[in-house]
Design a protein around this motif. Structure first.
Motif, PDB file in Angstrom:
ATOM      1  N   ILE A  50     -60.830 -73.395  78.843  1.00  0.00           N
ATOM      2  CA  ILE A  50     -61.011 -72.978  77.450  1.00  0.00           C
ATOM      3  C   ILE A  50     -61.942 -71.767  77.372  1.00  0.00           C
ATOM      4  O   ILE A  50     -61.639 -70.781  76.688  1.00  0.00           O
ATOM      5  N   ILE A  51     -63.062 -71.817  78.082  1.00  0.00           N
ATOM      6  CA  ILE A  51     -64.024 -70.705  78.062  1.00  0.00           C
ATOM      7  C   ILE A  51     -63.394 -69.443  78.661  1.00  0.00           C
ATOM      8  O   ILE A  51     -63.571 -68.334  78.130  1.00  0.00           O
ATOM      9  N   TYR A  52     -62.646 -69.584  79.742  1.00  0.00           N
ATOM     10  CA  TYR A  52     -61.979 -68.436  80.371  1.00  0.00           C
ATOM     11  C   TYR A  52     -61.053 -67.750  79.364  1.00  0.00           C
ATOM     12  O   TYR A  52     -61.120 -66.530  79.166  1.00  0.00           O
ATOM     13  N   VAL A  53     -60.203 -68.531  78.724  1.00  0.00           N
ATOM     14  CA  VAL A  53     -59.256 -67.984  77.756  1.00  0.00           C
ATOM     15  C   VAL A  53     -59.992 -67.349  76.580  1.00  0.00           C
ATOM     16  O   VAL A  53     -59.638 -66.252  76.130  1.00  0.00           O
ATOM     17  N   LEU A  54     -61.039 -68.006  76.087  1.00  0.00           N
ATOM     18  CA  LEU A  54     -61.804 -67.459  74.964  1.00  0.00           C
ATOM     19  C   LEU A  54     -62.475 -66.137  75.324  1.00  0.00           C
ATOM     20  O   LEU A  54     -62.474 -65.200  74.517  1.00  0.00           O
ATOM     21  N   ILE A  55     -63.034 -66.045  76.520  1.00  0.00           N
ATOM     22  CA  ILE A  55     -63.685 -64.795  76.921  1.00  0.00           C
ATOM     23  C   ILE A  55     -62.656 -63.668  77.002  1.00  0.00           C
ATOM     24  O   ILE A  55     -62.912 -62.546  76.544  1.00  0.00           O
ATOM     25  N   VAL A  56     -61.487 -63.944  77.562  1.00  0.00           N
ATOM     26  CA  VAL A  56     -60.442 -62.915  77.613  1.00  0.00           C
ATOM     27  C   VAL A  56     -60.039 -62.505  76.192  1.00  0.00           C
ATOM     28  O   VAL A  56     -59.941 -61.314  75.881  1.00  0.00           O
ATOM     29  N   LEU A  57     -59.833 -63.492  75.325  1.00  0.00           N
ATOM     30  CA  LEU A  57     -59.473 -63.177  73.933  1.00  0.00           C
ATOM     31  C   LEU A  57     -60.586 -62.412  73.225  1.00  0.00           C
ATOM     32  O   LEU A  57     -60.312 -61.441  72.502  1.00  0.00           O
ATOM     33  N   PHE A  58     -61.840 -62.814  73.426  1.00  0.00           N
ATOM     34  CA  PHE A  58     -62.967 -62.093  72.817  1.00  0.00           C
ATOM     35  C   PHE A  58     -63.029 -60.658  73.315  1.00  0.00           C
ATOM     36  O   PHE A  58     -63.331 -59.746  72.543  1.00  0.00           O
ATOM     37  N   SER A  59     -62.743 -60.446  74.618  1.00  0.00           N
ATOM     38  CA  SER A  59     -62.791 -59.073  75.139  1.00  0.00           C
ATOM     39  C   SER A  59     -61.696 -58.218  74.496  1.00  0.00           C
ATOM     40  O   SER A  59     -61.906 -57.035  74.221  1.00  0.00           O
ATOM     41  N   ILE A  60     -60.539 -58.805  74.234  1.00  0.00           N
ATOM     42  CA  ILE A  60     -59.457 -58.073  73.561  1.00  0.00           C
ATOM     43  C   ILE A  60     -59.859 -57.752  72.119  1.00  0.00           C
ATOM     44  O   ILE A  60     -59.711 -56.615  71.654  1.00  0.00           O
ATOM     45  N   ILE A  61     -60.380 -58.745  71.432  1.00  0.00           N
ATOM     46  CA  ILE A  61     -60.837 -58.529  70.043  1.00  0.00           C
ATOM     47  C   ILE A  61     -61.949 -57.494  70.014  1.00  0.00           C
ATOM     48  O   ILE A  61     -61.941 -56.583  69.175  1.00  0.00           O
ATOM     49  N   TYR A  63     -62.496 -55.101  72.103  1.00  0.00           N
ATOM     50  CA  TYR A  63     -61.924 -53.791  72.381  1.00  0.00           C
ATOM     51  C   TYR A  63     -61.322 -53.174  71.113  1.00  0.00           C
ATOM     52  O   TYR A  63     -61.546 -52.019  70.805  1.00  0.00           O
ATOM     53  N   PHE A  64     -60.550 -53.963  70.380  1.00  0.00           N
ATOM     54  CA  PHE A  64     -59.857 -53.425  69.217  1.00  0.00           C
ATOM     55  C   PHE A  64     -60.729 -53.337  67.969  1.00  0.00           C
ATOM     56  O   PHE A  64     -60.425 -52.559  67.072  1.00  0.00           O
ATOM     57  N   VAL A  65     -61.822 -54.086  67.900  1.00  0.00           N
ATOM     58  CA  VAL A  65     -62.647 -54.103  66.691  1.00  0.00           C
ATOM     59  C   VAL A  65     -63.945 -53.309  66.861  1.00  0.00           C
ATOM     60  O   VAL A  65     -64.360 -52.605  65.940  1.00  0.00           O
ATOM     61  N   ILE A  66     -64.585 -53.395  68.023  1.00  0.00           N
ATOM     62  CA  ILE A  66     -65.919 -52.814  68.186  1.00  0.00           C
ATOM     63  C   ILE A  66     -65.912 -51.521  68.998  1.00  0.00           C
ATOM     64  O   ILE A  66     -66.553 -50.545  68.617  1.00  0.00           O
ATOM     65  N   VAL A  67     -65.207 -51.503  70.117  1.00  0.00           N
ATOM     66  CA  VAL A  67     -65.237 -50.356  71.028  1.00  0.00           C
ATOM     67  C   VAL A  67     -64.558 -49.153  70.368  1.00  0.00           C
ATOM     68  O   VAL A  67     -63.420 -49.251  69.922  1.00  0.00           O
ATOM     69  N   LYS A  68     -65.272 -48.047  70.301  1.00  0.00           N
ATOM     70  CA  LYS A  68     -64.723 -46.827  69.688  1.00  0.00           C
ATOM     71  C   LYS A  68     -64.301 -45.799  70.734  1.00  0.00           C
ATOM     72  O   LYS A  68     -63.429 -44.980  70.481  1.00  0.00           O
ATOM     73  N   ALA A  69     -64.933 -45.823  71.876  1.00  0.00           N
ATOM     74  CA  ALA A  69     -64.587 -44.943  72.986  1.00  0.00           C
ATOM     75  C   ALA A  69     -64.819 -45.711  74.280  1.00  0.00           C
ATOM     76  O   ALA A  69     -65.669 -46.587  74.342  1.00  0.00           O
ATOM     77  N   MET A 138     -65.025 -55.501  81.719  1.00  0.00           N
ATOM     78  CA  MET A 138     -65.462 -54.135  82.006  1.00  0.00           C
ATOM     79  C   MET A 138     -64.355 -53.118  81.744  1.00  0.00           C
ATOM     80  O   MET A 138     -64.626 -52.013  81.266  1.00  0.00           O
ATOM     81  N   ILE A 139     -63.127 -53.462  82.067  1.00  0.00           N
ATOM     82  CA  ILE A 139     -62.014 -52.539  81.817  1.00  0.00           C
ATOM     83  C   ILE A 139     -61.980 -52.151  80.342  1.00  0.00           C
ATOM     84  O   ILE A 139     -61.783 -50.994  79.999  1.00  0.00           O
ATOM     85  N   ALA A 140     -62.212 -53.136  79.483  1.00  0.00           N
ATOM     86  CA  ALA A 140     -62.186 -52.889  78.032  1.00  0.00           C
ATOM     87  C   ALA A 140     -63.511 -52.383  77.494  1.00  0.00           C
ATOM     88  O   ALA A 140     -63.620 -52.115  76.299  1.00  0.00           O
ATOM     89  N   ASN A 141     -64.520 -52.240  78.352  1.00  0.00           N
ATOM     90  CA  ASN A 141     -65.867 -51.886  77.903  1.00  0.00           C
ATOM     91  C   ASN A 141     -66.360 -52.894  76.871  1.00  0.00           C
ATOM     92  O   ASN A 141     -67.034 -52.549  75.900  1.00  0.00           O
ATOM     93  N   ALA A 142     -66.013 -54.158  77.078  1.00  0.00           N
ATOM     94  CA  ALA A 142     -66.356 -55.250  76.158  1.00  0.00           C
ATOM     95  C   ALA A 142     -67.631 -55.930  76.670  1.00  0.00           C
ATOM     96  O   ALA A 142     -67.583 -56.971  77.315  1.00  0.00           O
ATOM     97  N   PHE A 143     -68.764 -55.330  76.347  1.00  0.00           N
ATOM     98  CA  PHE A 143     -70.027 -55.777  76.929  1.00  0.00           C
ATOM     99  C   PHE A 143     -70.556 -57.070  76.315  1.00  0.00           C
ATOM    100  O   PHE A 143     -71.258 -57.824  76.977  1.00  0.00           O
ATOM    101  N   TYR A 144     -70.220 -57.346  75.071  1.00  0.00           N
ATOM    102  CA  TYR A 144     -70.595 -58.643  74.492  1.00  0.00           C
ATOM    103  C   TYR A 144     -69.846 -59.758  75.219  1.00  0.00           C
ATOM    104  O   TYR A 144     -70.414 -60.800  75.557  1.00  0.00           O
TER     105      TYR A 144
END
Length: 185
Positions: A50-61, A63-69, A138-144
């Motif tokens: 569950i945590i693995y899937v959530l972290i992947v989903l959070f990194s996608i979110i 990327y699309f919501v917070i990361v600007k560059a 890291m690929i998504a620059n999703a540091f949170y």
């Protein structure tokens, strides 16, 4: 240096699709899953999944919501870390052979694997999964999301390792104690 968000999105989506196909195919078409033994502490698998899937989903979110560059150096490092994790996970699974399982499980005719990558690392499969997950973030620059890998996934993995080692010591006794002494992760 950073690259525009839009220019990276197509590559990121292709990576997500290929990565998901690889992970699902490796996970759910594995013939080693047909042999079921006695499962211990099943909640650890469920929680880590569950945590693995959530972290992947959070990194996608993220990327699309917070990361600007996107910093391409971080993304390239993430690709290498991800690929290292996939290779390590697959090598560890291959070395385990029949003994591989999602669960903390003792199968009929369970063997203590001390060769291959297990000669150097105590838990290479788990290390591979951690590298894979960190690489995805890291690929998504999703540091949170990357912080969740270290502050949520890693502590849960340490708990699972504790229970797995307890189970292996109970089953193999001194043979496992000798094996685990002096090994990394």
């Amino acid at each position: 240096m950073s690259i525009p968000f839009q220019g990276f999105t197509l590559l990121y989506l292709i990576f997500l699709i290929i990565g998901t196909i690889e992970r699902v195919k490796y996970t759910f078409t594995n013939p080693k899953l047909n042999k079921i033994g006695r499962i211990y502490y099943n909640w650890t698998f469920i929680l880590l999944l569950i945590i693995y899937v959530l972290i992947v989903l959070f990194s996608i979110i993220e990327y699309f919501v917070i990361v600007k560059a996107v910093n391409p150096y971080v993304s390239i490092a993430g690709i290498f870390i991800f690929l290292s994790g996939v290779c390590l996970r697959r090598k560890a699974g291959a070395d385990l052979g029949y003994n591989w399982s999602f669960h903390i499980e003792i199968k009929e005719k369970q063997e203590l694997i001390a060769g291959g990558i297990y000669r150097y690392l105590k838990h290479p499969y788990y290390l591979g999964v951690m590298l894979e997950l960190a690489g995805v973030c890291m690929i998504a620059n999703a540091f949170y999301s990357l912080s969740l890998v270290f502050f949520v996934q890693l502590p849960l993995l340490v708990i699972r390792i504790f229970f797995e080692e307890k189970t292996l010591v109970n089953y193999f006794g001194d043979r496992y104690e000798k094996y685990r002494f002096g090994k990394l992760f």
